[in-house]
Motif scaffolding. Structure first.
Motif, PDB file in Angstrom:
ATOM      1  N   VAL A 468       0.854  -1.181   0.000  1.00 29.42           N
ATOM      2  CA  VAL A 468       0.000   0.000   0.000  1.00 29.42           C
ATOM      3  C   VAL A 468       0.897   1.240   0.000  1.00 29.42           C
ATOM      4  O   VAL A 468       2.114   1.145   0.039  1.00 29.42           O
ATOM      5  N   LYS A 469       0.277   2.410  -0.059  1.00 29.55           N
ATOM      6  CA  LYS A 469       0.990   3.690  -0.104  1.00 29.55           C
ATOM      7  C   LYS A 469       1.995   3.670  -1.255  1.00 29.55           C
ATOM      8  O   LYS A 469       1.649   3.243  -2.361  1.00 29.55           O
ATOM      9  N   ASN A 470       3.229   4.088  -1.019  1.00 29.97           N
ATOM     10  CA  ASN A 470       4.212   4.158  -2.107  1.00 29.97           C
ATOM     11  C   ASN A 470       4.860   2.823  -2.430  1.00 29.97           C
ATOM     12  O   ASN A 470       5.814   2.761  -3.198  1.00 29.97           O
ATOM     13  N   SER A 471       4.334   1.749  -1.852  1.00 33.41           N
ATOM     14  CA  SER A 471       4.920   0.426  -2.075  1.00 33.41           C
ATOM     15  C   SER A 471       4.248  -0.360  -3.183  1.00 33.41           C
ATOM     16  O   SER A 471       4.681  -1.475  -3.473  1.00 33.41           O
ATOM     17  N   GLY A 472       3.203   0.197  -3.796  1.00 32.00           N
ATOM     18  CA  GLY A 472       2.688  -0.524  -4.940  1.00 32.00           C
ATOM     19  C   GLY A 472       1.213  -0.380  -5.186  1.00 32.00           C
ATOM     20  O   GLY A 472       0.476   0.235  -4.416  1.00 32.00           O
ATOM     21  N   ILE A 473       0.810  -0.996  -6.296  1.00 36.65           N
ATOM     22  CA  ILE A 473      -0.578  -1.039  -6.725  1.00 36.65           C
ATOM     23  C   ILE A 473      -0.862  -2.459  -7.187  1.00 36.65           C
ATOM     24  O   ILE A 473      -0.149  -2.989  -8.037  1.00 36.65           O
ATOM     25  N   GLY A 474      -1.906  -3.064  -6.639  1.00 34.11           N
ATOM     26  CA  GLY A 474      -2.303  -4.394  -7.091  1.00 34.11           C
ATOM     27  C   GLY A 474      -1.647  -5.504  -6.287  1.00 34.11           C
ATOM     28  O   GLY A 474      -0.823  -5.263  -5.406  1.00 34.11           O
ATOM     29  N   ARG A 475      -2.053  -6.731  -6.604  1.00 34.88           N
ATOM     30  CA  ARG A 475      -1.576  -7.911  -5.889  1.00 34.88           C
ATOM     31  C   ARG A 475      -1.190  -9.012  -6.869  1.00 34.88           C
ATOM     32  O   ARG A 475      -1.863  -9.229  -7.880  1.00 34.88           O
ATOM     33  N   ASP A 476      -0.106  -9.707  -6.541  1.00 39.12           N
ATOM     34  CA  ASP A 476       0.299 -10.938  -7.221  1.00 39.12           C
ATOM     35  C   ASP A 476      -0.074 -12.116  -6.341  1.00 39.12           C
ATOM     36  O   ASP A 476      -0.288 -11.975  -5.137  1.00 39.12           O
ATOM     37  N   GLY A 477      -0.067 -13.301  -6.947  1.00 35.05           N
ATOM     38  CA  GLY A 477      -0.288 -14.507  -6.165  1.00 35.05           C
ATOM     39  C   GLY A 477      -1.693 -15.055  -6.354  1.00 35.05           C
ATOM     40  O   GLY A 477      -2.672 -14.308  -6.392  1.00 35.05           O
ATOM     41  N   GLY A 478      -1.778 -16.381  -6.494  1.00 32.44           N
ATOM     42  CA  GLY A 478      -3.071 -17.012  -6.606  1.00 32.44           C
ATOM     43  C   GLY A 478      -3.927 -16.400  -7.688  1.00 32.44           C
ATOM     44  O   GLY A 478      -3.471 -16.017  -8.775  1.00 32.44           O
ATOM     45  N   ASP A 479      -5.211 -16.283  -7.396  1.00 32.36           N
ATOM     46  CA  ASP A 479      -6.157 -15.745  -8.363  1.00 32.36           C
ATOM     47  C   ASP A 479      -5.974 -14.249  -8.564  1.00 32.36           C
ATOM     48  O   ASP A 479      -6.430 -13.694  -9.576  1.00 32.36           O
ATOM     49  N   TRP A 480      -5.313 -13.569  -7.635  1.00 36.38           N
ATOM     50  CA  TRP A 480      -5.094 -12.121  -7.763  1.00 36.38           C
ATOM     51  C   TRP A 480      -4.261 -11.810  -9.008  1.00 36.38           C
ATOM     52  O   TRP A 480      -4.447 -10.779  -9.640  1.00 36.38           O
ATOM     53  N   SER A 481      -3.336 -12.697  -9.372  1.00 37.08           N
ATOM     54  CA  SER A 481      -2.546 -12.467 -10.584  1.00 37.08           C
ATOM     55  C   SER A 481      -3.436 -12.467 -11.820  1.00 37.08           C
ATOM     56  O   SER A 481      -3.267 -11.638 -12.725  1.00 37.08           O
ATOM     57  N   PHE A 482      -4.383 -13.387 -11.882  1.00 33.59           N
ATOM     58  CA  PHE A 482      -5.279 -13.438 -13.040  1.00 33.59           C
ATOM     59  C   PHE A 482      -6.175 -12.202 -13.112  1.00 33.59           C
ATOM     60  O   PHE A 482      -6.563 -11.781 -14.207  1.00 33.59           O
TER      61      PHE A 482
END
Length: 505
Positions: A468-482
């Motif tokens: 969160v914050k300045n560390s990123g946008i979105g999620r990797d892993g599992g179904d989140w990558s799709f």
């Protein structure tokens, strides 16, 4: 012959192929030089000697690769998931078969220690297997009922995507991004970091030998200001997956704005490890040391801020300092080495500058704080612990991305939470306490995308990874990558002859 000497000899054999000829791009299934013939040199951080000449791709090369990815997209997206699954498993098998070569090349290209890079190929293969097994179900959705209506959702691959990967653990992080994109049915243009481009070449060769169709996966080497910019601006590229610095993520977002690109960013961190007096201090100390000094401290999830309850602060920081002093700094191919040379003289200078800043700010150096004359004369920096620091210091606020830990005391839970959240980053946090109710309270309020309680970073591939914050946008892993690499569609079916409003009757 010692283990180190034997490993150096093996590495030389693996690296000879890069010295003998230029390291080429891969576009439309062909290994090709840059269109203008230019190359750049990559050097080893061990001795600063050249490892190879790399094709220097620019906008014209990116355009060619994007067109190849676009041409290949329809057939790849239409391929049944079971077939993509088999192909990705073949890639995983081939990665495992070349695990030693990948590890040795990565060590010499990045300076990372063999004890960690020996697992790089295996983790990469695991990433491919994990997403391969999910390829057949990637398009599956939900059935949502309403009065007189049934809604069916499905997912389709978004199109050709750009993947820009960092220099710290390039092989594993490339597989972490590329495997789900391929499993989803996307085609790819990959731009690896210019400081460590060699294993990207190995990886795409493995994919081609495994039978991946031409143009599905393209590789263009280059720099952010030319190849990277062209990739993020290209109209045929529908999304950008990026791992790297927060400043670069902001620039990519601006560059992709005109083409309304979807972005997924895994960016920097200034991650706290919070240690309360009731914690298992021995385990907490081992975890804190591991998370800052493994991988040379060049990891986004490193525990670079150590927040310790003041009643045990002196005892705990002494434990950490003693462990840090015993860490072996040396040649990355030495099986005993924990910390190898930093990636590049430019980065070494940055880390040493931060150590000087910490001293000038009034923090105390409990151990380290200096450049070392390691084997080969490369970019060696001693594992460093700053004590008696405050959260206002630059060494507590800015990402150093090296083997430097800043220890700060706190009085109580409220102050610990305030200190932990008082940075612009929010990637991970590590909490050590035996009070389970505190763990629930604290993690609920901690501004971080991921938190480990009474543990170092232990990844579970089905879980979401991101900040969160300045560390990123979105999620990797599992179904989140799709969710990133695919578009969700909804189709609504009327189940009754409902009344339709009549206009103009």
């Amino acid at each position: 012959m010692s283990d180190l000497e034997e490993n150096i000899a093996k590495a030389a054999g693996y690296l000879n192929r890069f010295r003998d000829r230029d390291v080429l791009n891969q576009i439309g299934g062909e290994a090709v030089p840059a269109l203008d013939g230019e190359t750049f040199e990559t050097v080893s951080p061990v001795d600063l000697k050249p490892l190879g000449r790399i094709a220097h791709g620019k906008a014209a090369d990116i355009n060619r690769a994007a067109k190849a990815a676009k041409t290949a997209f329809s057939a790849w997206a239409a391929m049944p998931g079971e077939q993509r699954k088999k192909l990705l498993h073949r890639i995983a098998d081939a990665i495992e078969a070349r695990a030693e070569e990948i590890a040795f090349v990565e060590c010499m290209d990045t300076g990372q220690a063999l004890r960690f890079m020996s697992k790089a190929a295996l983790r990469g293969a695991e990433n491919f297997r994990f997403f391969a097994d999910r390829a057949p179900e990637a398009r599956d959705g939900k059935t949502l009922r309403a009065p007189g209506q049934v809604n069916m959702t499905t997912r389709v691959p978004i199109g050709p995507v750009g993947v820009i990967t960092p220099w710290n653990t390039p092989f594993m992080l490339s597989t972490w991004k590329i495997a789900p994109a391929l499993a989803a049915g996307c085609t790819i243009v990959h731009k690896p970091a210019e400081f460590s481009p060699l294993t990207a070449r190995l990886l795409i060769e493995i994919a081609k030998e495994a039978g991946l169709p031409e143009g599905v996966w393209n590789l263009v080497n280059g720099f952010g200001e030319d190849a990277g910019k062209a990739l993020t601006e290209h109209p045929d590229i529908k999304a950008i997956g990026f791992v790297g610095e927060s400043r670069t993520g902001s620039l990519i977002m601006k560059q992709g704005a005109d083409t309304l690109k979807r972005v997924h960013f895994e960016l920097g961190g200034k991650n706290p490890v919070i240690v309360f007096a009731d914690a298992d201090l021995d385990r907490a100390a081992d975890a804190a040391v591991f998370m800052i000094f493994s991988l040379n401290g060049e990891r986004c999830t490193s525990s670079s801020r150590l927040l310790v309850e003041e009643g045990v602060y002196d005892r705990f920081t002494t434990m950490v300092a003693e462990k840090a002093k015993r860490i072996k700094v040396g040649h990355p191919l030495d099986p005993e080495t924990v910390v190898g040379p930093l990636i590049h003289p430019i980065h070494e200078a940055k880390v040493l500058e931060y150590i000087a800043i910490g001293r000038s700010e009034g923090a105390e150096v409990a151990t380290g704080g200096e450049k070392l004359a390691g084997p080969g004369g490369g970019c060696y920096v001693a594992p460093t612990l700053f004590t008696r620091a405050t959260n206002a210091m630059r060494i507590a606020q800015e990402e150093i991305f090296g083997p430097v830990l800043t220890a700060i005391p706190f009085k109580d839970e409220d102050e610990a939470l305030t200190l932990a959240n008082d940075v612009r980053y929010g990637l991970t946090g590590y909490l050590w306490t035996s009070d389970v109710t505190r763990a629930f309270r604290f993690t609920d309020q901690l501004e971080a995308g991921m938190t480990w309680v009474n543990s170092e970073n232990v990844r579970h591939l089905p879980t979401p990874f991101g900040g969160v914050k300045n560390s990123g946008i979105g999620r990797d892993g599992g179904d989140w990558s799709f969710d990133f690499y695919m578009e969700t569609k909804n189709i609504a079916f009327a189940t009754t002859a409902h009344g339709i409003p009549k206009l103009g009757a």
